[in-house]
Write a protein that holds these residues in place. Structure first.
Motif, mmCIF file in Angstrom:
data_model
loop_
_atom_site.group_PDB
_atom_site.id
_atom_site.type_symbol
_atom_site.label_atom_id
_atom_site.label_comp_id
_atom_site.label_asym_id
_atom_site.label_seq_id
_atom_site.Cartn_x
_atom_site.Cartn_y
_atom_site.Cartn_z
ATOM 1 N N VAL A 145 0.861 -1.192 0.000
ATOM 2 C CA VAL A 145 0.000 0.000 0.000
ATOM 3 C C VAL A 145 0.894 1.238 0.000
ATOM 4 C CG1 VAL A 145 -1.706 1.271 1.360
ATOM 5 C CG2 VAL A 145 -1.885 -1.193 1.163
ATOM 6 N N PRO A 146 0.554 2.264 -0.797
ATOM 7 C CA PRO A 146 1.352 3.500 -0.792
ATOM 8 C C PRO A 146 1.519 4.064 0.624
ATOM 9 C CG PRO A 146 -0.285 3.572 -2.549
ATOM 10 C CD PRO A 146 -0.563 2.334 -1.742
ATOM 11 N N ARG A 147 2.723 4.537 0.902
ATOM 12 C CA ARG A 147 3.100 4.963 2.254
ATOM 13 C C ARG A 147 2.172 6.006 2.857
ATOM 14 N NH1 ARG A 147 8.712 4.962 4.722
ATOM 15 N NH2 ARG A 147 9.016 3.506 3.028
ATOM 16 N N GLU A 148 1.683 6.935 2.036
ATOM 17 C CA GLU A 148 0.867 8.030 2.586
ATOM 18 C C GLU A 148 -0.513 7.583 3.054
ATOM 19 O OE1 GLU A 148 0.685 8.119 -1.943
ATOM 20 O OE2 GLU A 148 2.262 8.014 -0.423
ATOM 21 N N ILE A 149 -0.975 6.416 2.633
ATOM 22 C CA ILE A 149 -2.306 5.953 3.078
ATOM 23 C C ILE A 149 -2.244 4.687 3.938
ATOM 24 C CG2 ILE A 149 -3.554 7.057 1.181
ATOM 25 C CD1 ILE A 149 -3.758 4.231 -0.098
ATOM 26 N N VAL A 150 -1.026 4.261 4.301
ATOM 27 C CA VAL A 150 -0.866 3.060 5.135
ATOM 28 C C VAL A 150 -1.641 3.192 6.446
ATOM 29 C CG1 VAL A 150 0.812 1.848 6.610
ATOM 30 C CG2 VAL A 150 1.280 2.142 4.194
ATOM 31 N N GLY A 151 -1.558 4.368 7.072
ATOM 32 C CA GLY A 151 -2.235 4.592 8.354
ATOM 33 C C GLY A 151 -3.740 4.403 8.251
ATOM 34 N N TYR A 152 -4.328 4.880 7.151
ATOM 35 C CA TYR A 152 -5.774 4.729 6.963
ATOM 36 C C TYR A 152 -6.155 3.262 6.746
ATOM 37 C CZ TYR A 152 -5.322 9.737 6.328
ATOM 38 O OH TYR A 152 -5.017 11.063 6.512
ATOM 39 N N CYS A 153 -5.296 2.536 6.030
ATOM 40 C CA CYS A 153 -5.557 1.102 5.808
ATOM 41 C C CYS A 153 -5.434 0.324 7.120
ATOM 42 C CB CYS A 153 -4.602 0.550 4.748
ATOM 43 S SG CYS A 153 -4.932 1.221 3.113
ATOM 44 N N PHE A 154 -4.461 0.701 7.947
ATOM 45 C CA PHE A 154 -4.351 0.094 9.285
ATOM 46 C C PHE A 154 -5.610 0.372 10.107
ATOM 47 C CE2 PHE A 154 0.543 -0.090 9.478
ATOM 48 C CZ PHE A 154 0.538 -1.449 9.196
ATOM 49 N N LEU A 155 -6.110 1.593 9.975
ATOM 50 C CA LEU A 155 -7.330 1.968 10.687
ATOM 51 C C LEU A 155 -8.507 1.089 10.252
ATOM 52 C CD1 LEU A 155 -8.707 3.978 12.653
ATOM 53 C CD2 LEU A 155 -9.169 5.413 10.661
ATOM 54 N N GLY A 156 -8.647 0.909 8.943
ATOM 55 C CA GLY A 156 -9.699 0.035 8.427
ATOM 56 C C GLY A 156 -9.550 -1.386 8.913
ATOM 57 N N PHE A 157 -8.312 -1.886 8.899
ATOM 58 C CA PHE A 157 -8.026 -3.240 9.373
ATOM 59 C C PHE A 157 -8.386 -3.381 10.852
ATOM 60 C CE2 PHE A 157 -4.860 -6.430 10.931
ATOM 61 C CZ PHE A 157 -5.365 -7.520 10.244
ATOM 62 N N ALA A 158 -8.018 -2.366 11.644
ATOM 63 C CA ALA A 158 -8.315 -2.390 13.086
ATOM 64 C C ALA A 158 -9.815 -2.352 13.347
ATOM 65 C CB ALA A 158 -7.624 -1.217 13.776
ATOM 66 N N ILE A 159 -10.546 -1.544 12.573
ATOM 67 C CA ILE A 159 -12.001 -1.480 12.729
ATOM 68 C C ILE A 159 -12.614 -2.845 12.439
ATOM 69 C CG2 ILE A 159 -14.128 -0.548 11.713
ATOM 70 C CD1 ILE A 159 -12.579 2.136 11.384
ATOM 71 N N GLY A 160 -12.172 -3.471 11.343
ATOM 72 C CA GLY A 160 -12.690 -4.794 10.980
ATOM 73 C C GLY A 160 -12.389 -5.844 12.029
ATOM 74 N N GLU A 161 -11.140 -5.863 12.514
ATOM 75 C CA GLU A 161 -10.746 -6.826 13.549
ATOM 76 C C GLU A 161 -11.576 -6.630 14.818
ATOM 77 O OE1 GLU A 161 -8.558 -9.296 14.266
ATOM 78 O OE2 GLU A 161 -7.775 -9.520 12.248
ATOM 79 N N SER A 162 -11.722 -5.381 15.238
ATOM 80 C CA SER A 162 -12.475 -5.090 16.466
ATOM 81 C C SER A 162 -13.946 -5.441 16.316
ATOM 82 C CB SER A 162 -12.341 -3.612 16.821
ATOM 83 O OG SER A 162 -10.992 -3.276 16.992
ATOM 84 N N LEU A 163 -14.504 -5.124 15.158
ATOM 85 C CA LEU A 163 -15.901 -5.428 14.883
ATOM 86 C C LEU A 163 -16.129 -6.939 14.932
ATOM 87 C CD1 LEU A 163 -18.562 -3.970 14.064
ATOM 88 C CD2 LEU A 163 -17.944 -4.454 11.691
ATOM 89 N N GLY A 164 -15.243 -7.674 14.262
ATOM 90 C CA GLY A 164 -15.351 -9.136 14.262
ATOM 91 C C GLY A 164 -15.206 -9.713 15.653
ATOM 92 N N ALA A 165 -14.208 -9.226 16.383
ATOM 93 C CA ALA A 165 -13.957 -9.740 17.738
ATOM 94 C C ALA A 165 -15.126 -9.469 18.664
ATOM 95 C CB ALA A 165 -12.674 -9.124 18.292
ATOM 96 N N SER A 166 -15.674 -8.248 18.592
ATOM 97 C CA SER A 166 -16.771 -7.916 19.503
ATOM 98 C C SER A 166 -18.018 -8.727 19.188
ATOM 99 C CB SER A 166 -17.081 -6.418 19.451
ATOM 100 O OG SER A 166 -17.486 -6.049 18.158
ATOM 101 N N ALA A 167 -18.317 -8.895 17.912
ATOM 102 C CA ALA A 167 -19.515 -9.663 17.540
ATOM 103 C C ALA A 167 -19.353 -11.146 17.865
ATOM 104 C CB ALA A 167 -19.812 -9.483 16.057
ATOM 105 N N LEU A 168 -18.156 -11.679 17.626
ATOM 106 C CA LEU A 168 -17.945 -13.119 17.806
ATOM 107 C C LEU A 168 -17.710 -13.506 19.262
ATOM 108 C CD1 LEU A 168 -15.698 -13.645 14.694
ATOM 109 C CD2 LEU A 168 -17.899 -14.740 15.054
ATOM 110 N N ARG A 169 -17.103 -12.627 20.047
ATOM 111 C CA ARG A 169 -16.751 -12.998 21.419
ATOM 112 C C ARG A 169 -17.740 -12.483 22.443
ATOM 113 N NH1 ARG A 169 -10.411 -11.711 20.387
ATOM 114 N NH2 ARG A 169 -10.248 -13.113 18.633
ATOM 115 N N ILE A 170 -18.196 -11.256 22.265
ATOM 116 C CA ILE A 170 -19.107 -10.684 23.258
ATOM 117 C C ILE A 170 -20.518 -11.240 23.062
ATOM 118 C CG2 ILE A 170 -20.166 -8.553 24.094
ATOM 119 C CD1 ILE A 170 -17.507 -7.152 23.280
#
Length: 199
Positions: A145-170
């Motif tokens: 991923v281009p360096r200038e948007i890596v942070g936004y892609c990490f943010l998207g990845f983190a949102i997805g991981e958290s969403l999945g974890a909360s729905a599946l575990r909680i």
């Protein structure tokens, strides 16, 4: 590789047929739960993605963040994050149902080392699987991923991981229930009642 090796080792350990049957029934129940949660996650992500698109379109309007390609990448990595959580949940339930039947059998055989060692190896296997999956995805983002948007892609990845974890575990507390499987197996084998003080 170590994670999968430990999973294979655990699955090859001996266990009583009745314990294996109960463990398989529990796994099939968990599998049904995961399929239902997958459908729920798809609906939930649809709602969250609308909010994400709106936010990214409004943030830094006219800048690099609000371009369609960035928004698509952020949403894509959110889906990847949800998929990662979903895969870990599936893997964890499978390994835990293997381990609990084998641990219960080891306790019947009076093997204290195995009673400690089997759950430990199960936990290591799941932990390594989780961390490896996350790190591989983060490395892919960093490399491709281009360096200038890596942070936004990490943010998207983190949102997805958290969403999945909360729905599946909680939702439903499936992971806490899995901790009781070994005890439940023993109660079935020894015909111990639910409210028995030996539980």
């Amino acid at each position: 590789g170590i994670s999968l090796f430990l999973r294979k080792q655990i699955s090859q350990l001996p266990a009583h047929k009745s314990m294996l049957d109960v463990a398989e029934t529990i796994f099939q129940t968990c599998r049904t739960y995961l399929i239902q949660q997958g459908k729920f996650l798809a609906i939930l992500f649809g709602i969250i993605s609308v909010a994400m698109i709106f936010y990214l379109s409004m943030a830094n309007e006219g800048g690099a963040v609000s371009t369609p390609i960035v928004i698509v990448l952020v949403l894509l990595f959110s889906v990847v994050g949800i998929g990662g959580s979903y895969a870990v949940a599936w893997y964890g339930i499978r390994v835990n149902t293997y381990a609990n039947a084998r641990t219960a059998f080891a306790s019947l055989k009076r093997r204290p080392w195995d009673v400690v060692n089997i759950p430990l190896r199960s936990g290591i296997s799941i932990g390594l699987f989780l961390i490896s999956l996350e790190l591989v995805m983060m490395v892919i983002i960093l490399l491709f991923v281009p360096r200038e948007i890596v942070g936004y892609c990490f943010l998207g990845f983190a949102i997805g991981e958290s969403l999945g974890a909360s729905a599946l575990r909680i939702a439903g507390g499936i992971f806490t229930k899995i901790a009781d499987i070994g005890s439940d197996l023993m109660k079935i084998v020894f015909k111990v009642k639910e409210d028995d003080h030996r539980d």
